[in-house]
Design an enzyme around this catalytic site. Structure first.
Site, PDB file in Angstrom:
ATOM      1  N   THR A   1       5.400  37.465   8.283  1.00  0.00           N
ATOM      2  CA  THR A   1       5.840  38.453   7.272  1.00  0.00           C
ATOM      3  C   THR A   1       5.083  39.771   7.403  1.00  0.00           C
ATOM      4  OG1 THR A   1       4.271  37.454   5.720  1.00  0.00           O
ATOM      5  CG2 THR A   1       6.577  36.795   5.517  1.00  0.00           C
TER       6      THR A   1
ATOM      7  N   GLY B   1     -13.089  24.568   9.626  1.00  0.00           N
ATOM      8  CA  GLY B   1     -13.776  24.048  10.818  1.00  0.00           C
ATOM      9  C   GLY B   1     -14.487  25.167  11.556  1.00  0.00           C
TER      10      GLY B   1
ATOM     11  N   TYR C   1       4.482  26.109  -1.459  1.00  0.00           N
ATOM     12  CA  TYR C   1       3.460  27.147  -1.628  1.00  0.00           C
ATOM     13  C   TYR C   1       2.385  26.679  -2.616  1.00  0.00           C
ATOM     14  CZ  TYR C   1       1.559  31.837  -2.621  1.00  0.00           C
ATOM     15  OH  TYR C   1       0.735  32.933  -2.789  1.00  0.00           O
TER      16      TYR C   1
ATOM     17  N   LYS D   1      -1.364  25.542  -1.590  1.00  0.00           N
ATOM     18  CA  LYS D   1      -2.529  26.315  -2.037  1.00  0.00           C
ATOM     19  C   LYS D   1      -3.486  25.437  -2.842  1.00  0.00           C
ATOM     20  CE  LYS D   1      -1.782  30.656  -0.664  1.00  0.00           C
ATOM     21  NZ  LYS D   1      -2.762  31.491   0.036  1.00  0.00           N
TER      22      LYS D   1
END
Ligand code: NAD
Ligand code: UDP
Length: 313
Positions: free
Chosen positions: A38, A103, A146, A150
């Site tokens: 996007t 990580g 979404y 999250k």
């Protein structure tokens, strides 16, 4: 001040591009990693000449091996239209992306900030929303890719913090707007401004009685910087948003008032499924811990955003 190597994932997006610019202005080296799903190079074109700026086309669902001191993890489509386009990839971006970036933070001992969202509160029963509210999210609805992605990313951040002693920072961002939003982004502020400037009717979903609290992007960037710089024992989550609450109909009327030459009218379209009815941040924690509060009033922020879109349409 120490010059740091800072990774911004999603740095070619709306918020990320402002953050990259701000971090460069502070004298840091910035690596922007973005899949350009996007986001756009247009948002960061002016940064390519800066020797302290690097762009890497990279999808954070894949591991990344770089050396960094700090990470701002913003990569994730944020507009409902775009995050629902490939919902499986949206969840992967939040979950696999968080694992990869955590990580990386663990290996490089970097402090890492997560761009979380007011969507973790879902369609809230508590108003305004404080950080202690656990939220009300439909786990199987169209927004879940979404919202739940999250939420899981927040879980991963706190487990890495507890298990691996990582220095984490979690900000819950409320609706943010400003220059560098894509004209076809689909979110309400850019939609209404673009429609008004093109003399197309303004599309109000439902009756327009649902509320949102709109924050100008400069205020958010200040809040993110303050959070990253805060003492290590303050992990958040912390709400970063503007408590000024408006109905969507009021927003439409405000946009038309600020673009007086517009010939647009208002049209009413169906309300999308699970659209939250109200949203307003409780920002007492940000005030207390970060000394932060938003400064830009809706009208001033809208005028700047209109000025950005006007020559581009
Ligand atoms: P945006 O869509 O403009 O920016 C997101 C950026 O992430 C884009 O450049 C996109 O190309 C990139 N991206 C998406 N998936 C990726 C992947 N798998 N790998 C690498 N890059 C990827 O949206 P934004 O408004 O700038 O949002 C930035 C962040 O802030 C997001 O994490 C979003 O969830 C969060 N947020 C934004 C708002 C808001 O109102 N703008 C509110 C709450 C949270
Ligand atoms: N909305 C609207 N017209 C539009 C775009 C959005 O009425 O053209 C409404 C949407 O239904 C929601 C609010 O505006 O109630 C904010 O939508 P947005 O997609 O900007 O963000 P959200 O907070 O829903 O994630």
């Amino acid at each position: 001040m120490k010059r740091l190597k800072i990774l911004v994932t999603g740095g070619a997006g709306f918020i990320g591009s402002h953050l990259c610019r701000r971090l460069l202005a502070e004298g840091h080296d910035v690596l922007c990693a973005d899949s350009l799903f996007t986001g756009s190079k247009d948002n960061i074109l002016d940064l390519f000449d800066n020797k302290r700026f690097e762009f890497l086309r990279h999808d954070i669902t894949e591991p990344l091996t770089v050396e960094v001191d700090q990470i701002y993890n913003l990569a994730c489509p944020a507009s409902p239209v775009h995050y629902q386009f490939n919902p499986v990839h949206t969840t992967k971006t939040s979950v696999h992306g968080a694992i990869n970036m955590l990580g990386l933070a663990r290996r490089t001992k970097a402090r890492i900030l997560q761009a979380s969202t007011s969507e973790v509160y879902g369609d809230p029963e508590v108003h305004p929303q404080p950080e202690g509210y656990w939220g009300r999210v439909n786990t199987i609805g169209p927004r879940a890719c979404y919202d739940e992605g999250k939420r899981c990313a927040e879980t991963l951040f706190f487990d890495y913090h507890r298990q691996h002693r990582l220095e984490i920072k979690v900000v819950r961002i409320f609706n943010t707007y400003g220059p560098n939003m894509h004209p076809n982004d689909g979110r309400v502020v850019s939609n209404f401004i673009v429609q008004a400037l093109r003399n197309n009717d303004i599309t109000i979903y439902g009756k327009g009685a649902q509320t949102r609290s709109f924050q100008y992007v400069d205020d958010l960037v200040e809040g993110m910087l303050a959070m990253m710089a805060s003492p290590a024992d303050f992990t958040g989550p912390v709400n970063i948003g503007n408590p000024g609450e408006f109905t969507i109909k009021q927003l439409a009327e405000k946009v038309l008032e600020l673009i007086p030459e517009s010939k647009s009218g208002l049209v009413y379209k169906p309300l999308p499924q699970d659209d939250p009815r109200q949203r307003q941040p409780d920002i007492r924690l940000a005030r207390e811990k970060l000394g932060w509060a938003p400064k830009v009033k809706l009208e001033d922020g809208l005028l700047k955003t209109i000025a950005y879109f006007r020559p581009r349409l």
